[in-house]
Scaffold this motif. Structure first.
Motif, short mmCIF file in Angstrom:
data_model
loop_
_atom_site.label_atom_id
_atom_site.label_comp_id
_atom_site.label_asym_id
_atom_site.label_seq_id
_atom_site.Cartn_x
_atom_site.Cartn_y
_atom_site.Cartn_z
N ALA A 1 -24.56 88.45 -39.92
CA ALA A 1 -23.64 88.49 -38.78
C ALA A 1 -23.09 89.89 -38.58
N VAL A 2 -22.58 90.11 -37.38
CA VAL A 2 -21.85 91.33 -37.06
C VAL A 2 -20.50 90.90 -36.51
N LEU B 1 -29.12 93.10 -35.44
CA LEU B 1 -28.63 94.30 -34.76
C LEU B 1 -28.93 94.27 -33.27
N ASP B 2 -30.11 93.77 -32.88
CA ASP B 2 -30.43 93.64 -31.45
C ASP B 2 -29.48 92.67 -30.76
N GLY B 3 -29.23 91.54 -31.41
CA GLY B 3 -28.30 90.55 -30.85
C GLY B 3 -26.90 91.12 -30.71
N ALA B 4 -26.46 91.84 -31.73
CA ALA B 4 -25.12 92.43 -31.68
C ALA B 4 -25.02 93.48 -30.58
N LYS B 5 -26.03 94.33 -30.46
CA LYS B 5 -25.99 95.35 -29.41
C LYS B 5 -25.99 94.70 -28.03
N PHE B 6 -26.79 93.67 -27.84
CA PHE B 6 -26.82 92.96 -26.57
C PHE B 6 -25.44 92.39 -26.24
N PHE C 1 -22.08 88.62 -33.20
CA PHE C 1 -23.38 87.94 -33.21
C PHE C 1 -23.62 87.38 -34.59
N VAL C 2 -24.12 86.13 -34.65
CA VAL C 2 -24.35 85.48 -35.94
C VAL C 2 -25.71 84.78 -35.93
N THR C 3 -26.43 84.91 -37.03
CA THR C 3 -27.64 84.14 -37.30
C THR C 3 -27.46 83.53 -38.69
#
Length: 122
Positions: free
Chosen positions: A18-19, A95-100, A12-14
């Motif tokens: 990023a993660v 972190l929410d985006g990465a977990k999703f 996931f990147v913003t």
């Protein structure tokens, strides 16, 4: 910096961070505030819980200068995070985006395995 020998995939990147996932080292890399931090899978989820547990409302309503920042020291890392309210909100989004995306990827793989088991071969 991420290890040059690591085989990373974007999770996931913003614009703020990023993660990345490294299948070779079985870990996640968090790129945030100009630094990269490596987490084992369980430690990554534990760190997310720590960030989610921060009480932003209490930080905003407290007039003391010490309430303007939170100091977070994730388990088994060499990193220390000094986070403002804005940093916490940005980090939560990452972190929410990465977990999703991690859960979505897991669900897709599960569905593909189930479909493969029930496939009819001609």
């Amino acid at each position: 910096m991420i290890c040059p020998l690591a085989e990373v995939e974007e999770v996931f990147v913003t614009p703020e961070g990023a993660v990345y996932q490294c299948s070779r080292k079985n870990c996640y890399f968090l790129d945030f505030a100009g630094n990269t931090t490596s987490f084992k899978i369980n430690d990554f989820m534990s760190f997310k819980k720590q960030i989610d547990a921060l009480d932003i409302e209490a930080m905003l309503s407290n007039a003391a200068r010490s309430a303007d920042f939170e100091l977070i020291m994730p388990f088994r890392t060499e990193r220390c995070f000094m986070l403002s309210v804005n940093d916490i909100l940005v980090l939560r989004e990452i972190l929410d985006g990465a977990k999703f995306m991690i859960l979505l990827n897991s669900e897709i793989k599960s569905c593909l395995r189930a479909a493969d088991r029930y496939a009819v071969y001609a």
